[in-house]
Write a protein that holds these residues in place. Structure first.
Motif, PDB file in Angstrom:
ATOM      1  N   ASP A 184     -13.012 -11.821  -3.824  1.00 54.61           N
ATOM      2  CA  ASP A 184     -11.793 -11.225  -4.374  1.00 54.61           C
ATOM      3  C   ASP A 184     -11.245 -10.256  -3.330  1.00 54.61           C
ATOM      4  O   ASP A 184     -11.581  -9.065  -3.309  1.00 54.61           O
ATOM      5  CB  ASP A 184     -12.138 -10.502  -5.688  1.00 54.61           C
ATOM      6  N   TYR A 185     -10.375 -10.775  -2.453  1.00 55.50           N
ATOM      7  CA  TYR A 185      -9.859  -9.990  -1.335  1.00 55.50           C
ATOM      8  C   TYR A 185      -9.264  -8.668  -1.796  1.00 55.50           C
ATOM      9  O   TYR A 185      -9.514  -7.606  -1.219  1.00 55.50           O
ATOM     10  CB  TYR A 185      -8.777 -10.759  -0.583  1.00 55.50           C
ATOM     11  N   PHE A 186      -8.445  -8.743  -2.818  1.00 56.29           N
ATOM     12  CA  PHE A 186      -7.655  -7.577  -3.219  1.00 56.29           C
ATOM     13  C   PHE A 186      -8.540  -6.483  -3.810  1.00 56.29           C
ATOM     14  O   PHE A 186      -8.351  -5.302  -3.519  1.00 56.29           O
ATOM     15  CB  PHE A 186      -6.581  -8.014  -4.217  1.00 56.29           C
ATOM     16  N   LEU A 187      -9.502  -6.858  -4.627  1.00 56.97           N
ATOM     17  CA  LEU A 187     -10.412  -5.871  -5.198  1.00 56.97           C
ATOM     18  C   LEU A 187     -11.319  -5.281  -4.117  1.00 56.97           C
ATOM     19  O   LEU A 187     -11.584  -4.079  -4.091  1.00 56.97           O
ATOM     20  CB  LEU A 187     -11.260  -6.517  -6.299  1.00 56.97           C
ATOM     21  N   LEU A 188     -11.770  -6.134  -3.200  1.00 60.22           N
ATOM     22  CA  LEU A 188     -12.662  -5.677  -2.129  1.00 60.22           C
ATOM     23  C   LEU A 188     -11.951  -4.670  -1.225  1.00 60.22           C
ATOM     24  O   LEU A 188     -12.490  -3.603  -0.920  1.00 60.22           O
ATOM     25  CB  LEU A 188     -13.128  -6.882  -1.305  1.00 60.22           C
ATOM     26  N   GLN A 189     -10.722  -4.993  -0.812  1.00 58.69           N
ATOM     27  CA  GLN A 189     -10.022  -4.074   0.078  1.00 58.69           C
ATOM     28  C   GLN A 189      -9.604  -2.801  -0.669  1.00 58.69           C
ATOM     29  O   GLN A 189      -9.560  -1.719  -0.081  1.00 58.69           O
ATOM     30  CB  GLN A 189      -8.820  -4.756   0.724  1.00 58.69           C
TER      31      GLN A 189
ATOM     32  N   LEU B 298       0.834  -1.211   0.000  1.00 61.23           N
ATOM     33  CA  LEU B 298       0.000   0.000   0.000  1.00 61.23           C
ATOM     34  C   LEU B 298       0.864   1.256   0.000  1.00 61.23           C
ATOM     35  O   LEU B 298       0.583   2.221  -0.715  1.00 61.23           O
ATOM     36  CB  LEU B 298      -0.921  -0.015   1.222  1.00 61.23           C
ATOM     37  N   PHE B 299       1.925   1.257   0.796  1.00 62.88           N
ATOM     38  CA  PHE B 299       2.806   2.428   0.852  1.00 62.88           C
ATOM     39  C   PHE B 299       3.555   2.632  -0.460  1.00 62.88           C
ATOM     40  O   PHE B 299       4.053   3.721  -0.726  1.00 62.88           O
ATOM     41  CB  PHE B 299       3.804   2.285   2.006  1.00 62.88           C
ATOM     42  N   HIS B 300       3.630   1.571  -1.279  1.00 63.16           N
ATOM     43  CA  HIS B 300       4.259   1.695  -2.593  1.00 63.16           C
ATOM     44  C   HIS B 300       3.215   1.899  -3.700  1.00 63.16           C
ATOM     45  O   HIS B 300       3.532   1.810  -4.897  1.00 63.16           O
ATOM     46  CB  HIS B 300       5.093   0.445  -2.903  1.00 63.16           C
ATOM     47  N   GLY B 301       1.950   2.112  -3.298  1.00 64.55           N
ATOM     48  CA  GLY B 301       0.894   2.378  -4.281  1.00 64.55           C
ATOM     49  C   GLY B 301       0.379   1.143  -4.993  1.00 64.55           C
ATOM     50  O   GLY B 301      -0.301   1.256  -6.013  1.00 64.55           O
ATOM     51  N   ASP B 302       0.687  -0.040  -4.457  1.00 61.13           N
ATOM     52  CA  ASP B 302       0.250  -1.290  -5.085  1.00 61.13           C
ATOM     53  C   ASP B 302      -0.964  -1.837  -4.326  1.00 61.13           C
ATOM     54  O   ASP B 302      -0.859  -2.205  -3.150  1.00 61.13           O
ATOM     55  CB  ASP B 302       1.395  -2.303  -5.051  1.00 61.13           C
ATOM     56  N   LEU B 303      -2.116  -1.881  -4.992  1.00 55.36           N
ATOM     57  CA  LEU B 303      -3.340  -2.376  -4.346  1.00 55.36           C
ATOM     58  C   LEU B 303      -3.558  -3.865  -4.601  1.00 55.36           C
ATOM     59  O   LEU B 303      -4.578  -4.413  -4.198  1.00 55.36           O
ATOM     60  CB  LEU B 303      -4.553  -1.582  -4.851  1.00 55.36           C
ATOM     61  N   GLY B 304      -2.639  -4.510  -5.273  1.00 54.62           N
ATOM     62  CA  GLY B 304      -2.774  -5.942  -5.512  1.00 54.62           C
ATOM     63  C   GLY B 304      -3.327  -6.254  -6.889  1.00 54.62           C
ATOM     64  O   GLY B 304      -3.537  -5.365  -7.721  1.00 54.62           O
ATOM     65  N   TYR B 305      -3.581  -7.545  -7.108  1.00 50.34           N
ATOM     66  CA  TYR B 305      -4.043  -8.044  -8.408  1.00 50.34           C
ATOM     67  C   TYR B 305      -5.380  -8.748  -8.211  1.00 50.34           C
ATOM     68  O   TYR B 305      -5.512  -9.637  -7.355  1.00 50.34           O
ATOM     69  CB  TYR B 305      -3.000  -9.022  -8.954  1.00 50.34           C
ATOM     70  N   SER B 306      -6.360  -8.333  -8.989  1.00 49.05           N
ATOM     71  CA  SER B 306      -7.708  -8.877  -8.817  1.00 49.05           C
ATOM     72  C   SER B 306      -7.785 -10.349  -9.227  1.00 49.05           C
ATOM     73  O   SER B 306      -7.346 -10.724 -10.328  1.00 49.05           O
ATOM     74  CB  SER B 306      -8.702  -8.062  -9.652  1.00 49.05           C
ATOM     75  N   ILE B 307      -8.347 -11.168  -8.332  1.00 48.67           N
ATOM     76  CA  ILE B 307      -8.542 -12.584  -8.645  1.00 48.67           C
ATOM     77  C   ILE B 307      -9.650 -12.746  -9.685  1.00 48.67           C
ATOM     78  O   ILE B 307      -9.572 -13.587 -10.576  1.00 48.67           O
ATOM     79  CB  ILE B 307      -8.913 -13.361  -7.359  1.00 48.67           C
ATOM     80  N   LEU B 308     -10.646 -11.889  -9.606  1.00 45.15           N
ATOM     81  CA  LEU B 308     -11.809 -12.007 -10.487  1.00 45.15           C
ATOM     82  C   LEU B 308     -11.528 -11.472 -11.895  1.00 45.15           C
ATOM     83  O   LEU B 308     -11.808 -12.137 -12.885  1.00 45.15           O
ATOM     84  CB  LEU B 308     -12.992 -11.246  -9.871  1.00 45.15           C
ATOM     85  N   TYR B 309     -10.969 -10.272 -11.967  1.00 47.10           N
ATOM     86  CA  TYR B 309     -10.781  -9.617 -13.267  1.00 47.10           C
ATOM     87  C   TYR B 309      -9.402  -9.864 -13.875  1.00 47.10           C
ATOM     88  O   TYR B 309      -9.130  -9.432 -15.001  1.00 47.10           O
ATOM     89  CB  TYR B 309     -11.006  -8.110 -13.119  1.00 47.10           C
ATOM     90  N   ARG B 310      -8.502 -10.519 -13.124  1.00 44.60           N
ATOM     91  CA  ARG B 310      -7.136 -10.809 -13.602  1.00 44.60           C
ATOM     92  C   ARG B 310      -6.452  -9.528 -14.111  1.00 44.60           C
ATOM     93  O   ARG B 310      -5.919  -9.495 -15.245  1.00 44.60           O
ATOM     94  CB  ARG B 310      -7.159 -11.849 -14.719  1.00 44.60           C
ATOM     95  N   ALA B 311      -6.522  -8.484 -13.314  1.00 42.23           N
ATOM     96  CA  ALA B 311      -5.917  -7.202 -13.682  1.00 42.23           C
ATOM     97  C   ALA B 311      -5.536  -6.468 -12.396  1.00 42.23           C
ATOM     98  O   ALA B 311      -6.079  -6.765 -11.324  1.00 42.23           O
ATOM     99  CB  ALA B 311      -6.899  -6.368 -14.501  1.00 42.23           C
TER     100      ALA B 311
END
Length: 332
Positions: free
Chosen positions: A292-297, A82-95
């Protein structure tokens, strides 16, 4: 306004909002992981894989997304990313989540910002009229109560059926015609506006009722207050009495506006679903259904930031519209 007191007030508020941000984001990270089920297994089930291949793929994707690590390590990785501006990769949308949110956020803003601000202005104006004029109040209040009690999705479905299906006046699905490519051209902008009208109206109309009822009640309360009676006894004009009553009555409405603006990125989920409008609300729903943890958060992070920023700004604005807040700065 004493600059020293104001600076101290700002520092205190900033600290409180920072603590709130840390707590809210931590909670947003934790809650999806407390839900039953495994998002990777869900993804494999949708893909239709099974047997030993499925087990191998589950382990592969868990390693890929870092879900095979202990919870405390996932938590540290989350804050580091998060501090590096990375919110992760969506499991659902693969993006990347940041790209998905960047694409959806403008749709929320163009629908919800004008709907909230315009309904606030119109609703407060109508409510103030009702608070001052008993004849108008008698006929307007049932309409306000009807609008305020209407669920967003119900009115949205009504507009879809009457205006979109039966009359065929306006499109009611999506943000623009799929045959068009987004661009700054008259054909695209015109088509975008046609798709925009019904979702906007469904939110704008329902919101007016709540704003009007709140302002109407506050105006009646303020017009009966002692300071207004005192002004009246001193021979103050009706315009002067109304001006002072309105300035005090508008303060709670300003707070409500800040909260609404903050929540706009969450979108009116039901409205977006009814109109198939590609905003954050639809993303949250799809992310929750797919775990999708990453998209939700990432989506909830936008909500938290918007709510806190809106409230922080309103704390500053209060200093300029409420003399009592200004006085509190000098007292520390």
């Amino acid at each position: 306004m004493a600059s020293g007191g104001f600076r101290k007030y700002l520092m205190r508020k900033t600290f409180v909002y920072l603590i709130t941000f840390l707590f809210a984001v931590t909670l947003n990270w934790l809650l999806p992981r407390l839900m039953p089920g495994n998002p990777i297994e869900g993804m494999m089930a949708q893909a239709g894989t099974g047997g030993s291949v499925n087990d191998a793929l589950v382990r592969f994707y868990e390693r890929l997304y870092g879900l095979d690590q202990p919870l405390w390590k996932q938590f540290l990785n989350f804050w580091s990313s998060l501090f590096h501006g990375d919110l992760g990769y969506s499991i659902l949308y693969r993006a990347p989540v940041a790209d998905i949110i960047k694409h959806a956020l403008p749709y929320d803003i163009v629908i919800l910002l004008p709907a909230i601000v315009l309904s606030w202005l119109v609703g407060n104006w109508l409510g103030a009229l009702a608070g001052k004029n008993k004849m108008y109040d008698r006929y307007a209040m049932p309409v306000f109560y009807f609008l305020a009690s209407m669920p967003y999705f119900w009115f949205a479905m009504l507009l879809v059926y009457v205006v979109g299906v039966e009359l065929g006046w306006l499109p009611y699905q999506g943000a623009y015609d799929p045959s068009l490519v987004p661009s700054i051209s008259l054909s695209f902008v015109g088509d975008f506006l046609k798709h925009w009208i019904l979702p906007f109206l469904s939110l704008f109309t329902v919101m007016i009722g709540s704003w009007a009822i709140g302002m109407r009640n506050m105006i009646i309360y303020e017009l009966e207050a002692d300071y207004v009676r005192y002004l009246e006894a001193l021979g103050g004009s009706e315009r002067l009495l109304t001006k002072h009553a309105y300035r005090n009555a508008i303060l709670p409405q300003v707070t409500g506006l800040a909260l609404q603006l903050g929540l706009m990125v969450a979108g009116a989920i039901a409205t977006e679903i009814v109109f198939n409008y590609p905003g954050i609300g639809v993303l949250i729903m799809n992310a929750a259904l797919s775990q999708d943890y990453f998209l939700l958060q990432g989506a909830f992070l936008m909500v938290v930031i918007a709510v806190l920023l809106a409230n922080f700004l309103i704390d500053i604005i209060y200093a300029f519209i409420d003399p009592r807040v200004r006085a509190s700065y000098t007292e520390g």
